[in-house]
Design a protein around this motif. Structure first.
Motif, PDB file in Angstrom:
ATOM      1  N   THR A 114       0.831  -1.215   0.000  1.00 38.89           N
ATOM      2  CA  THR A 114       0.000   0.000   0.000  1.00 38.89           C
ATOM      3  C   THR A 114       0.858   1.254   0.000  1.00 38.89           C
ATOM      4  OG1 THR A 114      -0.138  -0.279   2.394  1.00 38.89           O
ATOM      5  CG2 THR A 114      -2.044  -0.956   1.113  1.00 38.89           C
ATOM      6  N   GLU A 115       1.968   1.213   0.744  1.00 47.14           N
ATOM      7  CA  GLU A 115       2.841   2.384   0.819  1.00 47.14           C
ATOM      8  C   GLU A 115       3.514   2.644  -0.520  1.00 47.14           C
ATOM      9  OE1 GLU A 115       3.610   5.475   3.311  1.00 47.14           O
ATOM     10  OE2 GLU A 115       2.239   3.802   3.496  1.00 47.14           O
ATOM     11  N   LEU A 116       3.782   1.571  -1.249  1.00 45.69           N
ATOM     12  CA  LEU A 116       4.423   1.677  -2.558  1.00 45.69           C
ATOM     13  C   LEU A 116       3.554   2.475  -3.528  1.00 45.69           C
ATOM     14  CD1 LEU A 116       7.027   0.570  -3.910  1.00 45.69           C
ATOM     15  CD2 LEU A 116       5.664  -1.313  -4.771  1.00 45.69           C
ATOM     16  N   PHE A 117       2.236   2.282  -3.437  1.00 42.58           N
ATOM     17  CA  PHE A 117       1.305   3.011  -4.302  1.00 42.58           C
ATOM     18  C   PHE A 117       1.427   4.523  -4.087  1.00 42.58           C
ATOM     19  CE2 PHE A 117      -2.826   5.129  -4.741  1.00 42.58           C
ATOM     20  CZ  PHE A 117      -3.062   4.913  -6.093  1.00 42.58           C
ATOM     21  N   PHE A 118       1.485   4.940  -2.810  1.00 45.12           N
ATOM     22  CA  PHE A 118       1.573   6.380  -2.506  1.00 45.12           C
ATOM     23  C   PHE A 118       2.925   6.958  -2.915  1.00 45.12           C
ATOM     24  CE2 PHE A 118      -1.652   4.972   0.648  1.00 45.12           C
ATOM     25  CZ  PHE A 118      -2.702   5.751   0.165  1.00 45.12           C
ATOM     26  N   ILE A 119       3.991   6.179  -2.732  1.00 47.30           N
ATOM     27  CA  ILE A 119       5.332   6.653  -3.111  1.00 47.30           C
ATOM     28  C   ILE A 119       5.410   6.832  -4.625  1.00 47.30           C
ATOM     29  CG2 ILE A 119       7.787   6.023  -3.208  1.00 47.30           C
ATOM     30  CD1 ILE A 119       7.330   4.612  -0.472  1.00 47.30           C
ATOM     31  N   MET A 120       4.866   5.854  -5.359  1.00 48.99           N
ATOM     32  CA  MET A 120       4.913   5.940  -6.826  1.00 48.99           C
ATOM     33  C   MET A 120       4.024   7.067  -7.348  1.00 48.99           C
ATOM     34  SD  MET A 120       5.230   1.941  -7.799  1.00 48.99           S
ATOM     35  CE  MET A 120       5.027   2.128  -9.554  1.00 48.99           C
ATOM     36  N   SER A 121       2.914   7.296  -6.668  1.00 51.42           N
ATOM     37  CA  SER A 121       2.053   8.425  -7.060  1.00 51.42           C
ATOM     38  C   SER A 121       2.773   9.748  -6.840  1.00 51.42           C
ATOM     39  CB  SER A 121       0.752   8.409  -6.250  1.00 51.42           C
ATOM     40  OG  SER A 121       0.031   7.249  -6.543  1.00 51.42           O
TER      41      SER A 121
ATOM     42  N   PHE B 241       8.863  -4.866  -9.094  1.00 54.76           N
ATOM     43  CA  PHE B 241       8.978  -4.506 -10.511  1.00 54.76           C
ATOM     44  C   PHE B 241       7.718  -4.911 -11.283  1.00 54.76           C
ATOM     45  CE2 PHE B 241      10.578  -4.731 -14.896  1.00 54.76           C
ATOM     46  CZ  PHE B 241      11.167  -3.470 -14.983  1.00 54.76           C
ATOM     47  N   MET B 242       7.159  -6.079 -10.934  1.00 51.71           N
ATOM     48  CA  MET B 242       5.913  -6.521 -11.583  1.00 51.71           C
ATOM     49  C   MET B 242       4.773  -5.552 -11.260  1.00 51.71           C
ATOM     50  SD  MET B 242       6.399 -10.597 -10.957  1.00 51.71           S
ATOM     51  CE  MET B 242       4.707 -11.091 -11.080  1.00 51.71           C
ATOM     52  N   TYR B 243       4.768  -5.064 -10.013  1.00 57.88           N
ATOM     53  CA  TYR B 243       3.747  -4.085  -9.615  1.00 57.88           C
ATOM     54  C   TYR B 243       3.911  -2.784 -10.393  1.00 57.88           C
ATOM     55  CZ  TYR B 243       0.984  -0.820  -6.875  1.00 57.88           C
ATOM     56  OH  TYR B 243       0.067   0.132  -6.503  1.00 57.88           O
ATOM     57  N   SER B 244       5.167  -2.409 -10.663  1.00 58.64           N
ATOM     58  CA  SER B 244       5.404  -1.171 -11.436  1.00 58.64           C
ATOM     59  C   SER B 244       4.850  -1.300 -12.859  1.00 58.64           C
ATOM     60  CB  SER B 244       6.898  -0.840 -11.476  1.00 58.64           C
ATOM     61  OG  SER B 244       7.593  -1.693 -12.350  1.00 58.64           O
ATOM     62  N   ILE B 245       4.867  -2.520 -13.406  1.00 60.96           N
ATOM     63  CA  ILE B 245       4.281  -2.754 -14.747  1.00 60.96           C
ATOM     64  C   ILE B 245       2.763  -2.580 -14.676  1.00 60.96           C
ATOM     65  CG2 ILE B 245       3.948  -4.453 -16.600  1.00 60.96           C
ATOM     66  CD1 ILE B 245       6.668  -5.701 -15.698  1.00 60.96           C
ATOM     67  N   VAL B 246       2.154  -3.147 -13.615  1.00 55.66           N
ATOM     68  CA  VAL B 246       0.698  -3.022 -13.423  1.00 55.66           C
ATOM     69  C   VAL B 246       0.323  -1.551 -13.244  1.00 55.66           C
ATOM     70  CG1 VAL B 246      -1.226  -3.602 -11.873  1.00 55.66           C
ATOM     71  CG2 VAL B 246       0.483  -5.333 -12.423  1.00 55.66           C
ATOM     72  N   TYR B 247       1.111  -0.824 -12.450  1.00 56.70           N
ATOM     73  CA  TYR B 247       0.862   0.611 -12.194  1.00 56.70           C
ATOM     74  C   TYR B 247       0.964   1.403 -13.496  1.00 56.70           C
ATOM     75  CZ  TYR B 247       1.167   5.151  -9.852  1.00 56.70           C
ATOM     76  OH  TYR B 247       0.928   6.443  -9.431  1.00 56.70           O
TER      77      TYR B 247
ATOM     78  N   THR C 106       0.448   0.343 -16.590  1.00 59.97           N
ATOM     79  CA  THR C 106      -0.665   0.075 -17.520  1.00 59.97           C
ATOM     80  C   THR C 106      -1.999   0.623 -17.008  1.00 59.97           C
ATOM     81  OG1 THR C 106      -0.853  -2.108 -16.508  1.00 59.97           O
ATOM     82  CG2 THR C 106       0.349  -1.969 -18.582  1.00 59.97           C
ATOM     83  N   SER C 107      -2.173   0.669 -15.679  1.00 57.71           N
ATOM     84  CA  SER C 107      -3.484   1.049 -15.141  1.00 57.71           C
ATOM     85  C   SER C 107      -3.594   2.527 -14.742  1.00 57.71           C
ATOM     86  CB  SER C 107      -3.827   0.180 -13.929  1.00 57.71           C
ATOM     87  OG  SER C 107      -2.879   0.383 -12.906  1.00 57.71           O
ATOM     88  N   ARG C 108      -2.475   3.141 -14.330  1.00 59.15           N
ATOM     89  CA  ARG C 108      -2.554   4.494 -13.760  1.00 59.15           C
ATOM     90  C   ARG C 108      -1.950   5.593 -14.628  1.00 59.15           C
ATOM     91  NH1 ARG C 108      -5.821   5.158  -9.154  1.00 59.15           N
ATOM     92  NH2 ARG C 108      -6.149   3.047  -8.399  1.00 59.15           N
ATOM     93  N   LEU C 109      -1.007   5.254 -15.477  1.00 60.93           N
ATOM     94  CA  LEU C 109      -0.300   6.299 -16.228  1.00 60.93           C
ATOM     95  C   LEU C 109      -0.693   6.286 -17.697  1.00 60.93           C
ATOM     96  CD1 LEU C 109       3.280   5.780 -14.733  1.00 60.93           C
ATOM     97  CD2 LEU C 109       1.591   7.446 -14.006  1.00 60.93           C
ATOM     98  N   GLN C 110      -0.774   7.475 -18.251  1.00 61.63           N
ATOM     99  CA  GLN C 110      -1.054   7.607 -19.686  1.00 61.63           C
ATOM    100  C   GLN C 110       0.230   8.057 -20.393  1.00 61.63           C
ATOM    101  OE1 GLN C 110      -3.702   9.099 -17.536  1.00 61.63           O
ATOM    102  NE2 GLN C 110      -4.562   7.046 -17.734  1.00 61.63           N
ATOM    103  N   ILE C 111       1.169   7.144 -20.516  1.00 58.80           N
ATOM    104  CA  ILE C 111       2.448   7.460 -21.175  1.00 58.80           C
ATOM    105  C   ILE C 111       2.488   6.714 -22.503  1.00 58.80           C
ATOM    106  CG2 ILE C 111       4.964   7.233 -21.027  1.00 58.80           C
ATOM    107  CD1 ILE C 111       4.723   7.487 -17.999  1.00 58.80           C
ATOM    108  N   GLU C 112       2.741   7.461 -23.563  1.00 58.92           N
ATOM    109  CA  GLU C 112       2.754   6.848 -24.896  1.00 58.92           C
ATOM    110  C   GLU C 112       4.110   6.957 -25.580  1.00 58.92           C
ATOM    111  OE1 GLU C 112      -0.500   8.808 -26.759  1.00 58.92           O
ATOM    112  OE2 GLU C 112      -2.007   7.692 -25.617  1.00 58.92           O
TER     113      GLU C 112
END
Length: 334
Positions: A208-215, A275-281, A283-289
């Motif tokens: 859960t903390e990882l989500f806030f740090i990455m945000s 690292f696998m979570y960063s891939i999920v993040y 695809t689901s949270r960022l709009q980078i093209e």
């Protein structure tokens, strides 16, 4: 009388099974011992950096609004913690009866910092190629190199000098000349299985903390929860230590004494989940093209995962070593 003797011999047989049988091999030098010592040393360096940075943040010395100050503090602390890395690496390597101390210390000073700097430099070249204002200027890169070569490398050598000067770490049991044959292991004691299971719990502790740090990193949100982050760090350290000790004990009861790398990798494998979570993040949270932006994201997340791998792995390895040393110190061996 016969019944009593049978009972006594059955009890003795039960006592002489499992982890006590491998007492002559449990402290045998592992393969690639130099790399293990360097990895544990680098993990201690990162642990020291994280701990002191969090203490500063908790006392309000680092404002979340000034991200540059936080990053600057981390860089300087990582540089100064080189002395701890050199010391831990030299103590471990000396315990493995290693003689090539110069190469080990050089490896400690240049291997992992070199990997981090190389990834950072390549990513910076990509930003330069885009003519972006976000590129790190050459003077700043030069200053980082000066910190590395001028302060970090001498401190690593100083720590290694103190470590090699100290007497060897006392081991409770002697190592046999001839290695003991390892019996066939059950499927659930396979390294891939134990490492994948071992990595889930530490990742669950920081999920859960990882989500806030990455945000806060990728979506420009401010991060204020340093007190909660300190608590998560304590939980992470305890979880890594416990999972590594438990898996090492199960391995020793199966009469497999090759626990050094396994204890490091069982808790360190949580970095794969990060690292696998960063891939999920991504695809689901960022709009980078854009391709360069994607490479930047995964490049920085790779650095973050390697740091997490070294941190969790070294905690697990040191905890398992203390545990093994204490249990073999408590038994009487003729």
């Amino acid at each position: 009388i016969t019944k009593y003797n049978e009972l006594a011999s059955a009890e003795e047989a039960a006592e002489e099974t499992g982890w006590k049988l491998v007492h002559g091999d449990v402290f045998r030098k592992p393969r690639h011992s130099k790399l293990l010592a360097v990895s544990v040393g680098s993990g201690v360096q990162i642990f020291g950096m994280s701990f002191v940075t969090l203490v500063f943040a908790l006392f309000g010395l680092l404002s979340p609004a000034h991200r540059g100050a936080l990053l600057q503090c981390c860089l300087l602390l990582y540089t100064f913690m080189g002395i701890a890395a050199g010391y831990v690496t030299s103590r471990l390597y000396k315990m493995f009866n290693g003689v090539d101390w110069k190469a080990t210390t050089l490896l400690q000073a240049f291997l992992y910092p070199g990997i981090f700097f190389s990834i950072f430099f390549v990513l910076n070249l990509l930003i330069w190629g885009q003519k972006s204002s976000g590129a790190v200027p050459f003077t700043t890169l030069f200053a980082v190199l000066c910190l590395w070569f001028g302060i970090s490398v001498p401190l690593v050598f100083l720590g290694a000098y103190f470590g090699f000067r100290k007497p060897n770490i006392e081991l409770p049991v002697r190592t046999n000349q001839i290695p003991r044959q390892i019996p066939a292991q059950p499927w659930f004691m396979h390294p891939v299985f134990t490492c994948s299971v071992g990595g889930i719990l530490p990742f669950g502790a920081v999920f859960t903390e990882l989500f806030f740090i990455m945000s806060s990193i990728w979506q420009h949100q401010f991060y204020y929860l340093f007190g909660f982050l300190a608590l998560v760090l304590v939980i992470l350290v305890i979880t890594c230590a416990e999972i590594s000790i438990a898996l090492t004990y199960f391995q020793l009861t199966s009469e497999d004494y090759r626990w050094w790398w396994r204890s490091f990798l069982s808790s360190g494998s949580s970095a794969v989940f990060v690292f696998m979570y960063s891939i999920v993040y991504f695809t689901s949270r960022l709009q980078i093209e854009k391709a360069v932006s994607t490479m930047l994201y995964f490049g920085y997340m790779a650095i973050m995962s390697i740091i997490f791998f070294l941190f969790t792995g070294s905690v697990g390895c040191i905890a398992a070593f203390c545990f093994v040393r204490s249990i073999y110190g408590s038994i009487k061996i003729d």
